[in-house]
Design a protein around this motif. Structure first.
Motif, short mmCIF file in Angstrom:
data_model
loop_
_atom_site.label_atom_id
_atom_site.label_comp_id
_atom_site.label_asym_id
_atom_site.label_seq_id
_atom_site.Cartn_x
_atom_site.Cartn_y
_atom_site.Cartn_z
N VAL A 1 -4.56 1.27 -3.85
CA VAL A 1 -4.19 1.17 -2.44
C VAL A 1 -5.18 0.26 -1.71
CG1 VAL A 1 -4.15 2.49 -0.27
CG2 VAL A 1 -2.88 3.32 -2.28
N GLY B 1 -5.22 5.72 -8.06
CA GLY B 1 -4.26 5.56 -6.97
C GLY B 1 -4.95 5.01 -5.73
N ILE B 2 -6.05 5.60 -5.39
CA ILE B 2 -6.78 5.18 -4.19
C ILE B 2 -7.38 3.79 -4.36
CG2 ILE B 2 -8.96 6.32 -4.88
CD1 ILE B 2 -7.49 6.34 -1.33
N GLN C 1 0.83 -1.21 0.00
CA GLN C 1 0.00 0.00 0.00
C GLN C 1 0.86 1.25 0.00
OE1 GLN C 1 -2.73 -0.15 3.30
NE2 GLN C 1 -4.29 -1.19 2.08
N LEU D 1 -4.27 8.55 0.63
CA LEU D 1 -3.50 7.38 0.17
C LEU D 1 -2.71 6.76 1.33
CD1 LEU D 1 -1.96 8.59 -3.25
CD2 LEU D 1 -3.98 7.15 -2.92
N THR E 1 2.26 6.55 -6.86
CA THR E 1 1.24 7.45 -7.42
C THR E 1 1.65 8.91 -7.23
OG1 THR E 1 -0.45 5.80 -6.95
CG2 THR E 1 -1.21 8.05 -7.34
N ALA F 1 1.12 3.99 -2.96
CA ALA F 1 0.80 5.40 -2.72
C ALA F 1 1.98 6.30 -3.12
CB ALA F 1 0.45 5.60 -1.25
#
Lengths: 389, 389
Positions: free
Chosen positions: A232, A228-229, A185, A339, A192, A189
């Protein structure tokens, strides 16, 4: 729009299962391979085995350089050159993220250079030729898989510097989004944030009339923000990983910067954080970016920030432009926090101890002034570090 | 997003004055040049003289093939091959628009083919090698300066067909927006419609999750919409000409289609208009596109048209989706009309006389079905022609 010379020769094999082309592609350029990688991650997630199967399937002899670290060290470069020379290796195959690829690029340049390869990084030596390189990318972040740059660190001198050469473009890169399913994760993040920062560095420019480039920059920013989110939260979401992976390459391969004047700002400021504290590049960028934006917001730049707010963050264009600009900066900060990224230097263990040294080095390397959107001198840089504490 | 293999090897020298690289670039690939061009326009606007100066300045011997027509004929291709063979020419230099470049590409392929070059167009013969090509582009339209396609017409058989090969990518293209200052209002408008149509052909696709590609497509569409009308009204507006010129290349070089399933729809339908009536390609596209959009709008496609309306035409997303979709189609039609383009077939002298023949040929060439967004059979195609009357 400024004049430009466009050349992006890297071939991309994009999508799940593309590893199958590896052996045949390598044979177009070389006969003996140096496989460059980092730690255990590619062994755990199976990528290493897939690569080895390809090499063996095509009877391609190979040697290994492993243990290459994030913020790759010049020591690894020296070691790689030694292995290549001893074994007459003629093709480099980095498998990993930007650090691995950057290390391989510098090995490729150093191979043909008589002196110490650090000379090439600090500009004391000149790159003439580069060994051919093919990459297998395993993270969406630096875009090194499709550009001609590398960044190398020297922990002895606390230096982290970039080098580039047209022959440092990989001949090909294999981008399989599934290979990024196991990226943590935090690294997802950070990656990104790194992609978004590459776009910001060229989007926030004083060049007029590069409308097309700006709309494309916004297109890729929106893609990063959307996915991106998702990546994650759902690390095995192929659509998210695919969109991020292709964004990472297009953000920095020149597509967005050709035709624009763009001396980078936040990257040089961030590089000192990594050089002094060895923190993850994308995390440093995520912390610094909103503070940099606030610092450079003024009557001359507010229109650009308002454009950013309206087109990327969908802020109502009827608002006043400073309101839109500040709203966009705040949304940028909130997005990085969403993020799971830190938003201050203290959160990553950085205090006041080196701020002045870092500000001095950052500006000195750029000839006294960082960036061109709003040129930053030593005091400016120090102030951005301080506000980011 | 679908798997894809990306390769766009053409170098671009973009901007005013870039002609200065011509001689040196040619020398990287060849020694004797066939200059391919159309009529008097490049002599009137000075481009011909600038090219000749470059060739003479570098002592490069050259021959000329002139009189190449829009919707280039296979006859010109045959003539070009003959000149090349007689003089052992090893480099092709088309100076002009897409038709000139397409003619040169086909000469390059036909040079190495033993039989009649029309075989290569209809797929009877196979392209093995292609002479190296460099282009000097003088209009923003087809994007042929940065892709590997060509379209050739045979007026004897009323056929207009495409061919492609990886070696048909130009080695380099010189894009000087100033060279397009003398393009007429009508051709500027037709060129803009052509660029937009290339984007529509890949934007309107059933592929899910190619979010990045769709946002980039919208970025280029917005650029065309903003600057097409400016270039029509102010032909010497550099910013408008530059944005359109770079849009023309990026619209079709693969950037927007990699990762998407996209069998084209409107181009095959239009090609019959040009084959039967020799009308300007972009004008045929401008007429047909809104009728095609209306015809394929249904419950399965309405979301995509609504996305188009919201993101490209800034239509309020609170409206109902059919309202947004129909509004977007109407805005498309109005935009083409605002550029001074016709909106019906009768305006360009086309009546009912050949509609059935054209619908039959258009669908036959595509194996019975045109396009994949909404597959169109003979009856569908005929109905679109009829509505467009």
């Amino acid at each position: 729009m400024l004049n430009f010379n466009y050349s992006i020769p890297t071939k991309i094999f994009f999508g799940n299962g593309q590893i199958k082309v590896l052996g045949k592609e390598i044979k177009k350029y070389g006969t003996k391979v140096l496989l460059v990688y980092g730690g255990e991650s590619i062994k755990k997630n199976g990528v290493y085995d897939e690569v080895i199967d390809q090499l063996k399937g095509e009877d391609i002899p190979f040697w290994e350089l492993n243990g290459v670290k994030p913020n790759p060290r010049i020591d690894s470069v020296r070691e790689g050159i030694k292995i290549c020379r001893e074994n007459k290796i003629d093709f480099l195959l980095p498998v990993g993220g930007g650090s691995i690829i950057d290390c391989a690029k510098t090995i490729g340049a150093g191979y043909y250079y008589d002196g110490d390869p650090w000379d090439l990084v600090i500009g004391k030596g000149k790159i003439e030729k580069v060994l051919p390189i093919g990459t297998v990318s395993t993270i969406a972040a630096t875009g090194s898989e499709m550009d001609n740059y590398a960044v190398i660190s020297n922990l002895e001198t606390n230096q982290k510097l970039g080098l580039f050469h047209d022959n440092m473009f990989p001949k090909f890169s294999i981008l399989d989004p599934v290979y990024t399913f196991t990226v943590s994760q935090r690294q997802t993040a950070a990656g990104t944030a790194d992609i978004m920062s590459h776009i910001f560095e060229v989007y926030f420019s004083r060049t007029e009339g590069a409308y097309l480039q700006d709309r494309m920059a916004e297109a890729i920013l929106k893609t990063c923000i959307k996915y991106g989110i998702v990546a994650v939260k759902e690390p095995k979401n192929y659509e998210a990983r695919a969109n991020l992976m292709w964004s990472s390459s297009l953000a920095i391969n020149g597509l967005l910067s050709y035709g624009k004047e763009s001396m980078w700002s936040v990257h040089p400021i961030q590089h000192e954080l990594s050089a002094y504290y060895d923190i993850t590049h994308g995390i440093g960028l995520a912390i610094l970016t909103p503070y940099w934006m606030e610092y450079v917001l003024n009557d001359e730049t507010v229109d650009k920030f308002a454009e950013y707010g309206i087109n990327v963050w969908d802020i109502d264009k009827e608002n006043d432009k400073y309101g839109i600009a500040r709203g966009a900066i705040e949304k940028t900060r909130e997005y990085f926090i969403s993020l799971g990224l830190p938003s201050t230097l203290r959160e990553v263990g950085i205090g006041e101890e080196n701020l002045e040294n870092m500000a001095k080095k950052a500006t000195d390397y750029q000839g006294g002034t960082i960036g061109s959107f709003v040129p930053l001198n030593y005091e400016d840089t120090l102030e951005i570090y301080r506000r980011a504490l």
